[in-house]
Design a protein around this motif. Sequence first.
Motif, PDB file in Angstrom:
ATOM      1  N   ASN A 154      35.874  35.074  -6.333  1.00  0.00           N
ATOM      2  CA  ASN A 154      36.445  35.871  -7.450  1.00  0.00           C
ATOM      3  C   ASN A 154      37.129  35.043  -8.899  1.00  0.00           C
ATOM      4  OD1 ASN A 154      35.130  38.459  -7.261  1.00  0.00           O
ATOM      5  ND2 ASN A 154      36.756  39.033  -5.903  1.00  0.00           N
ATOM      6  N   ASP A 155      38.067  34.290  -8.393  1.00  0.00           N
ATOM      7  CA  ASP A 155      38.899  33.500  -9.297  1.00  0.00           C
ATOM      8  C   ASP A 155      37.714  32.617 -10.170  1.00  0.00           C
ATOM      9  OD1 ASP A 155      40.579  34.567  -7.557  1.00  0.00           O
ATOM     10  OD2 ASP A 155      41.355  32.570  -7.034  1.00  0.00           O
ATOM     11  N   THR A 156      36.855  32.182  -9.555  1.00  0.00           N
ATOM     12  CA  THR A 156      36.002  31.103 -10.579  1.00  0.00           C
ATOM     13  C   THR A 156      34.928  32.011 -11.149  1.00  0.00           C
ATOM     14  OG1 THR A 156      34.754  29.338 -10.509  1.00  0.00           O
ATOM     15  CG2 THR A 156      34.283  30.722  -8.564  1.00  0.00           C
ATOM     16  N   TYR A 157      34.676  33.081 -10.887  1.00  0.00           N
ATOM     17  CA  TYR A 157      33.445  33.933 -11.205  1.00  0.00           C
ATOM     18  C   TYR A 157      34.334  34.537 -12.807  1.00  0.00           C
ATOM     19  CZ  TYR A 157      30.350  37.729 -12.195  1.00  0.00           C
ATOM     20  OH  TYR A 157      29.719  38.853 -12.429  1.00  0.00           O
ATOM     21  N   GLU A 158      35.703  35.198 -12.560  1.00  0.00           N
ATOM     22  CA  GLU A 158      36.355  35.699 -13.697  1.00  0.00           C
ATOM     23  C   GLU A 158      36.623  34.516 -14.768  1.00  0.00           C
ATOM     24  OE1 GLU A 158      37.213  38.763 -13.954  1.00  0.00           O
ATOM     25  OE2 GLU A 158      36.464  39.331 -12.160  1.00  0.00           O
ATOM     26  N   SER A 159      36.626  33.142 -14.385  1.00  0.00           N
ATOM     27  CA  SER A 159      36.917  32.157 -15.511  1.00  0.00           C
ATOM     28  C   SER A 159      35.569  31.756 -16.071  1.00  0.00           C
ATOM     29  CB  SER A 159      37.536  31.023 -14.994  1.00  0.00           C
ATOM     30  OG  SER A 159      36.652  30.310 -14.129  1.00  0.00           O
TER      31      SER A 159
END
Length: 599
Positions: A154-159
């Motif tokens: 989720n963290d990397t997807y959001e960025s």
Amino acid sequence: MSNTDTRDPTSLRTPIVAVLGHVDHGKTSLLDKIRGSAVIEGEAGAITQHIGATAVPLDIISSIAGDLVDPDDFDLPGLLFIDTPGHHSFTTLRSRGGALADIAILVVDVNDGFQPQTLEALDILKRSQTPFIVAANKIDTVPGWNANEDSPINDTYESQSDRVRSRLDESLYEIIGNLSDEEFSADLYWRVQNFQRNVGVVPVSAMTGEGVPDLLTVMMGLSQRYMKEEMEIDVAGPGVGTVLEVKEEKGFGKTIDIVLYDGTIKADDTIVVGGQNDPIVTEVRALLQPRPLAEIRTESRFEKVDEVSAASGIKIAAPELGDAMAGAPVRVVRDRPLEDVIQEVRAELADIAVDTAEEGVVVKADTLGSLEAMADALDEAEVPIVRAEVGDVAPRDISVASTAEDPKQQAILGFNVDVLSDAKQRAEIEDVTLFTDEVIYQLIEEYEDHIEAIEREQQDTILENIVRPARFRILPDHTFRQNDPAVVGVEVNSGTVQNNANVVKFEGNEPDRVGQVKGIQEQGEDVDEARAGNRVSVAIDGPTVGRQIEEDDELWIEIPEKHAKILEQELASEIPGDELEALNMYLDKQRSRDPFWGK
């Protein structure tokens, strides 16, 4: 003691995880990444080394997964990943109750989607009812991707930028669609409520480690929630396991690499192992584990241990292992009657035995489980098996295949096995066709194509030796010679007039043989046959024009009754339509005289 069940809810074993998927989709890199992260997170030497497997304890999973995993929520000790190289058919390895793997990860390249081995892996998971999740690998190769090493998805997807996100979404939904085509309801893992009914898809990158925290979290959660009871084992009981590979080791002779999934095995135990013929009874000489990486410089790659308990990967050195088979059961005898244990192993082997026929093809596969999967698939394709065994293709397999009466069965189908060089030469001499592949249904398709080619050839041979039907007419004013032989100009109405065929003329429905074709000329050139529509001159030995035959007569090629039967029943689809028309007219004439003619 042996009668009481010492299964103990407080001693839960590690779930066994299989990683499978298509050849280049990154199974090995994903395992390497998980192993690498585990080694970095763990103290050197803290990780028990396994043979053919990697153990990742719960505390290490929790430090890799960060906030995603609270170790207090779990009482399973971690995960054991099987990673025997070259063993992608390992999915078909069996345990007492079904598949050896408790849970599986199906790796799919997010750019490449479903491939033949992906479908095959799904088929095996379906048959063995193994719960699994899908790792949608190589997300870091989506054009424009910005990597965040080892980050949860989720963290990397959001960025990522909107464009990158929608590209990834598109690929992920394609994978979810492919799963649905195979009758699996699937969704991105954070949207799945019930993992027993739906397959969770986890986007990951084996290169950057992105999504690996999620993968471990989901595996851990799934196991804890749905498998806890199955993981309760008999801590002190006699060990039960499955052979992964049979290997020659310097200093130890033939050894077996096994996965132990219940009980314990000790360095002085007597064990029973499934063999090519009878169960093998032998004494453990040594239990071997790989040395920790720090000590790898020492002479031996292995260190001896006194005892291991489930679940673990271990190498067993023992005499008499020459006939042991990959995929076969292993059982520790301990304080039970030996005969009982031999019977248990025999029953387990019988359960996997393949039904063979008197006539059929020879099948070889790398493990008992893959042999069983091959047999099921051949059964569905209605291909009989004369002999099915685990192991590489050897000269004696060629001998068996070469004795088949039907040339279509002079074949060997090898799944995930090698062909020994002397067997290769022998196959060429004995005219045995070898098929090897790493995907079961491709192997069977290759064999089916081979059968079709043989059948076509057989029909061509029959056609060459069969009299072809034809109806033709003598053209008016085209008598070039009266007799010995009569030479006349004719037009072929339908069928094929061939040299040396007999010629009949029907009086009503009574055929009357008038002679034999002794030469065909088209525009002054000799030819072997004349087809429908051709005008040719024909020499007919026997009749005299004006007596047995007249100009404008309709003549037929005489078809022997046996040939007529073969043409009508077997070759109707192989001959040209006009020839079939001539055949049917000829049959009608013959059958109005004798209804059973040519039947």
